[in-house]
Design a protein around this motif. Structure first.
Motif, PDB file in Angstrom:
ATOM      1  N   ILE A  98     -38.227 -24.268 -21.425  1.00  0.00           N
ATOM      2  CA  ILE A  98     -37.205 -23.422 -20.795  1.00  0.00           C
ATOM      3  C   ILE A  98     -37.761 -22.027 -20.537  1.00  0.00           C
ATOM      4  CG2 ILE A  98     -34.947 -22.332 -21.122  1.00  0.00           C
ATOM      5  CD1 ILE A  98     -34.121 -24.785 -22.749  1.00  0.00           C
ATOM      6  N   GLY A  99     -38.544 -21.504 -21.465  1.00  0.00           N
ATOM      7  CA  GLY A  99     -39.138 -20.184 -21.292  1.00  0.00           C
ATOM      8  C   GLY A  99     -40.048 -20.112 -20.081  1.00  0.00           C
ATOM      9  N   LEU A 100     -40.869 -21.136 -19.900  1.00  0.00           N
ATOM     10  CA  LEU A 100     -41.756 -21.172 -18.724  1.00  0.00           C
ATOM     11  C   LEU A 100     -40.956 -21.294 -17.432  1.00  0.00           C
ATOM     12  CD1 LEU A 100     -44.583 -23.487 -20.124  1.00  0.00           C
ATOM     13  CD2 LEU A 100     -44.677 -21.007 -19.781  1.00  0.00           C
ATOM     14  N   ALA A 101     -39.853 -22.069 -17.483  1.00  0.00           N
ATOM     15  CA  ALA A 101     -38.999 -22.203 -16.303  1.00  0.00           C
ATOM     16  C   ALA A 101     -38.342 -20.863 -15.952  1.00  0.00           C
ATOM     17  CB  ALA A 101     -37.931 -23.263 -16.545  1.00  0.00           C
ATOM     18  N   LEU A 102     -37.969 -20.107 -16.967  1.00  0.00           N
ATOM     19  CA  LEU A 102     -37.359 -18.795 -16.719  1.00  0.00           C
ATOM     20  C   LEU A 102     -38.344 -17.839 -16.046  1.00  0.00           C
ATOM     21  CD1 LEU A 102     -35.261 -18.229 -19.972  1.00  0.00           C
ATOM     22  CD2 LEU A 102     -34.407 -18.621 -17.653  1.00  0.00           C
ATOM     23  N   ILE A 103     -39.618 -17.920 -16.439  1.00  0.00           N
ATOM     24  CA  ILE A 103     -40.626 -17.082 -15.771  1.00  0.00           C
ATOM     25  C   ILE A 103     -40.737 -17.464 -14.302  1.00  0.00           C
ATOM     26  CG2 ILE A 103     -43.069 -16.505 -15.656  1.00  0.00           C
ATOM     27  CD1 ILE A 103     -43.232 -16.892 -18.668  1.00  0.00           C
ATOM     28  N   ILE A 136     -42.350 -12.348 -19.159  1.00  0.00           N
ATOM     29  CA  ILE A 136     -43.574 -12.949 -19.695  1.00  0.00           C
ATOM     30  C   ILE A 136     -43.374 -13.324 -21.162  1.00  0.00           C
ATOM     31  CG2 ILE A 136     -46.020 -12.512 -20.187  1.00  0.00           C
ATOM     32  CD1 ILE A 136     -46.024 -10.614 -17.773  1.00  0.00           C
ATOM     33  N   GLY A 137     -42.518 -12.587 -21.835  1.00  0.00           N
ATOM     34  CA  GLY A 137     -42.228 -12.880 -23.241  1.00  0.00           C
ATOM     35  C   GLY A 137     -41.106 -13.871 -23.442  1.00  0.00           C
ATOM     36  N   ALA A 138     -40.537 -14.427 -22.344  1.00  0.00           N
ATOM     37  CA  ALA A 138     -39.415 -15.365 -22.487  1.00  0.00           C
ATOM     38  C   ALA A 138     -39.759 -16.587 -23.337  1.00  0.00           C
ATOM     39  CB  ALA A 138     -38.910 -15.793 -21.105  1.00  0.00           C
ATOM     40  N   PRO A 139     -40.929 -17.228 -23.130  1.00  0.00           N
ATOM     41  CA  PRO A 139     -41.245 -18.362 -24.017  1.00  0.00           C
ATOM     42  C   PRO A 139     -41.251 -17.957 -25.492  1.00  0.00           C
ATOM     43  CG  PRO A 139     -42.697 -18.357 -22.118  1.00  0.00           C
ATOM     44  CD  PRO A 139     -41.953 -17.060 -22.079  1.00  0.00           C
ATOM     45  N   VAL A 144     -38.756 -18.228 -30.776  1.00  0.00           N
ATOM     46  CA  VAL A 144     -38.195 -17.564 -31.960  1.00  0.00           C
ATOM     47  C   VAL A 144     -36.811 -18.125 -32.270  1.00  0.00           C
ATOM     48  CG1 VAL A 144     -37.223 -15.378 -32.779  1.00  0.00           C
ATOM     49  CG2 VAL A 144     -39.514 -15.423 -31.809  1.00  0.00           C
ATOM     50  N   LEU A 145     -35.983 -18.337 -31.238  1.00  0.00           N
ATOM     51  CA  LEU A 145     -34.663 -18.929 -31.468  1.00  0.00           C
ATOM     52  C   LEU A 145     -34.785 -20.316 -32.099  1.00  0.00           C
ATOM     53  CD1 LEU A 145     -32.632 -18.068 -28.226  1.00  0.00           C
ATOM     54  CD2 LEU A 145     -32.307 -17.127 -30.514  1.00  0.00           C
ATOM     55  N   ALA A 146     -35.635 -21.163 -31.512  1.00  0.00           N
ATOM     56  CA  ALA A 146     -35.798 -22.522 -32.036  1.00  0.00           C
ATOM     57  C   ALA A 146     -36.389 -22.502 -33.436  1.00  0.00           C
ATOM     58  CB  ALA A 146     -36.676 -23.349 -31.092  1.00  0.00           C
ATOM     59  N   GLY A 147     -37.406 -21.651 -33.653  1.00  0.00           N
ATOM     60  CA  GLY A 147     -38.016 -21.553 -34.979  1.00  0.00           C
ATOM     61  C   GLY A 147     -37.030 -21.072 -36.025  1.00  0.00           C
ATOM     62  N   THR A 148     -36.170 -20.137 -35.644  1.00  0.00           N
ATOM     63  CA  THR A 148     -35.118 -19.691 -36.558  1.00  0.00           C
ATOM     64  C   THR A 148     -34.210 -20.852 -36.924  1.00  0.00           C
ATOM     65  OG1 THR A 148     -35.148 -17.471 -35.591  1.00  0.00           O
ATOM     66  CG2 THR A 148     -33.193 -18.091 -36.823  1.00  0.00           C
ATOM     67  N   GLY A 149     -33.865 -21.677 -35.922  1.00  0.00           N
ATOM     68  CA  GLY A 149     -33.028 -22.845 -36.196  1.00  0.00           C
ATOM     69  C   GLY A 149     -33.683 -23.830 -37.141  1.00  0.00           C
ATOM     70  N   VAL A 150     -34.987 -24.031 -36.990  1.00  0.00           N
ATOM     71  CA  VAL A 150     -35.709 -24.938 -37.880  1.00  0.00           C
ATOM     72  C   VAL A 150     -35.597 -24.465 -39.325  1.00  0.00           C
ATOM     73  CG1 VAL A 150     -37.958 -25.892 -38.496  1.00  0.00           C
ATOM     74  CG2 VAL A 150     -37.328 -25.667 -36.087  1.00  0.00           C
ATOM     75  N   LEU A 151     -35.885 -23.198 -39.550  1.00  0.00           N
ATOM     76  CA  LEU A 151     -35.887 -22.688 -40.923  1.00  0.00           C
ATOM     77  C   LEU A 151     -34.478 -22.645 -41.510  1.00  0.00           C
ATOM     78  CD1 LEU A 151     -38.622 -19.910 -40.789  1.00  0.00           C
ATOM     79  CD2 LEU A 151     -38.804 -22.292 -41.473  1.00  0.00           C
ATOM     80  N   THR A 193     -42.131  -5.113 -26.204  1.00  0.00           N
ATOM     81  CA  THR A 193     -41.210  -6.208 -26.535  1.00  0.00           C
ATOM     82  C   THR A 193     -41.905  -7.557 -26.408  1.00  0.00           C
ATOM     83  OG1 THR A 193     -39.311  -4.913 -25.773  1.00  0.00           O
ATOM     84  CG2 THR A 193     -39.022  -7.292 -25.917  1.00  0.00           C
ATOM     85  N   VAL A 194     -42.673  -7.735 -25.330  1.00  0.00           N
ATOM     86  CA  VAL A 194     -43.372  -9.007 -25.109  1.00  0.00           C
ATOM     87  C   VAL A 194     -44.317  -9.320 -26.264  1.00  0.00           C
ATOM     88  CG1 VAL A 194     -45.098 -10.160 -23.673  1.00  0.00           C
ATOM     89  CG2 VAL A 194     -43.181  -8.956 -22.605  1.00  0.00           C
ATOM     90  N   LEU A 195     -45.127  -8.345 -26.653  1.00  0.00           N
ATOM     91  CA  LEU A 195     -46.114  -8.581 -27.712  1.00  0.00           C
ATOM     92  C   LEU A 195     -45.442  -8.845 -29.052  1.00  0.00           C
ATOM     93  CD1 LEU A 195     -48.775  -5.878 -26.753  1.00  0.00           C
ATOM     94  CD2 LEU A 195     -48.907  -8.360 -26.412  1.00  0.00           C
TER      95      LEU A 195
END
Length: 433
Positions: A98-103, A136-139, A144-151, A193-195
């Motif tokens: 989804i992040g790549l699609a947003l770019i 560029i930082g969208a992915p 981060v959202l998905a990783g937060t959900g995992v934890l 923000t991207v970095l």
């Protein structure tokens, strides 16, 4: 209310979750301060426009966190840790896609999206620059959202707190360096923000990869698993879109009421948002606990935990209401409000306070049903409660800002009814992996 083992578990999950939730808005204030100090009013306005677009984008994709939390928690409760990690890996792959699609979509559309806000040509140019660099930082943002959900699904809310604080602190430091030190302009703020977000994503990926290798879970994308994650996420997306429609309609109505009313509404919204973070922390605990107990096949424990969290929601709402009432005379001064805005703000803070106990229950039940994987019902409930809100909002448009906030109260009551009726039944109590 004596503290029980369940209470301790709720607090163990909710307190770090609250810290992670409030970290972002606090550090965003630092971004605004740096841009305002180094670049001036035009850049601040441009940051506001681009930031609104990015915030909306991230909010619409919050299903990446919620859906992953529910699936990972359920598998964990069932003892299927390898499959739990598989769901987590699939969620991260979905976020990356989804992040790549947003770019790809956002880069050419950025000028048109910014034009919708009616900014001046100078502000629009700055906003497009910030938005394109930030994309560029969208992915990274979505990973981060998905990783937060995992934890969270693994019952860990401390690591997301550490990553959030570290990422946003790094973001502030990089912004100061790029904008004030190197003179990169508003693009420097975006690159900071991207970095920072990308580094946060790297941390989450490293944690998930380590867990996957320990459990022997393949890291390659599973097309069927990614598709399942996307299907579940679509229902949560509908729910989120409904929430955004309600808030957008309220903002449009407040804008047409006048400058003083709009300013008072904006301040009241910031107060309400901060209160919502406190209540949403309990909802996040609800997602994790409900998924785990249902996965373990223990519907009784799920009921007990839900009842306990509802009580936490009620009493937290009462406490927040009392804090708003006590702080009501001081709030206009904190925002340097003029007499007209002060009058409107003091009036609207009453409904803001009085609806907090209802908000407390609504947020908890929302989190519980998300944790149960009841996304389809939540989507339909979102549609019906939005339809209940719209007529109330249209009527409120003729009666002022207090009436507008009471219309938002109608929406919360509608959510209380739909979520409460569902939670009282058994259709959502689906046990097992």
């Amino acid at each position: 209310m004596p503290i029980t083992r369940q209470d301790k578990e709720i607090l163990r999950l909710a307190v770090p979750a609250f810290g992670a939730l409030v970290a972002e808005p606090l550090f965003l204030l630092a971004d605004y301060a740096i841009v305002g100090h180094g670049l001036g009013t035009v850049a601040v306005g441009a940051l506001g426009v681009a930031g609104t677009v990015l915030t909306t984008m991230v909010n619409l994709c919050v299903f990446l966190a919620y859906g992953t939390t529910a699936s990972v928690a359920r598998r964990t409760g069932a003892g299927d840790h390898a499959r739990a990690m598989r769901d987590g890996v699939d969620g991260i792959w979905l976020a990356l896609a989804i992040g790549l699609a947003l770019i790809a979509l956002g880069w050419p559309l950025a000028p048109g999206v910014v034009d919708l806000f009616g900014a001046s040509p100078e502000q629009a140019g700055e906003a497009v620059t910030y938005l394109r660099v930030s994309l560029i930082g969208a992915p990274g943002m979505l990973v981060v959202l998905a990783g937060t959900g995992v934890l969270r699904g693994l019952q860990d809310t401390v690591t997301p707190l550490v990553v959030a604080v570290g990422s946003f602190a790094l973001n502030a430091a990089l912004n100061a360096w790029f904008v004030l030190g190197l003179g990169w302009g508003i693009a420097g703020s975006a690159w900071g923000t991207v970095l920072a977000q990308t580094l946060g994503a790297v941390v989450y990926v490293a944690v998930v990869v380590r867990g996957a290798r320990r459990l022997g879970t393949p890291l390659a994308p599973d097309v069927a698993g990614v598709r399942r994650a996307g299907t579940a996420g679509f229902a949560l997306l509908v729910r989120t879109v409904c929430l955004r429609i309600v808030l957008l309609v309220a903002m449009v109505i407040a804008t047409r009421m006048g400058e003083a009313q709009l300013a008072a509404y904006a301040i009241a919204t910031q107060v309400w948002t901060l209160l919502a973070f406190a209540l949403d922390a309990i909802a996040i605990a609800g997602q994790a606990i409900t998924g785990r107990t249902l996965g373990a096949g223990d519907a009784v424990a799920t009921r007990e935990a839900t009842g306990r969290m509802v009580r936490w929601g009620v009493w937290s709402g009462v406490l927040l209401a009392l804090l708003v009432i006590a702080g009501r005379p001081l709030l206009p001064g904190l925002f340097d409000a003029d007499p007209q805005v002060t009058e409107q703000l003091l009036a609207v803070l009453w409904p803001v306070a009085l609806f907090q106990p209802i908000c407390g229950v609504v947020f908890v039940l929302d989190g519980v049903l998300i944790g149960a994987g009841d996304q389809r019902y939540l989507a339909w409930a979102g549609v019906w409660t939005t339809l209940a809100y719209l007529p109330a909002a249209l009527v409120a448009a003729d009666f002022g800002i207090v009436a507008l906030w009471c219309a938002l109260g109608v929406w919360m009551v509608a959510r209380l009814i739909t979520l409460g009726r569902r939670a009282a039944g058994t259709a959502w109590l689906v046990t097992g992996a």
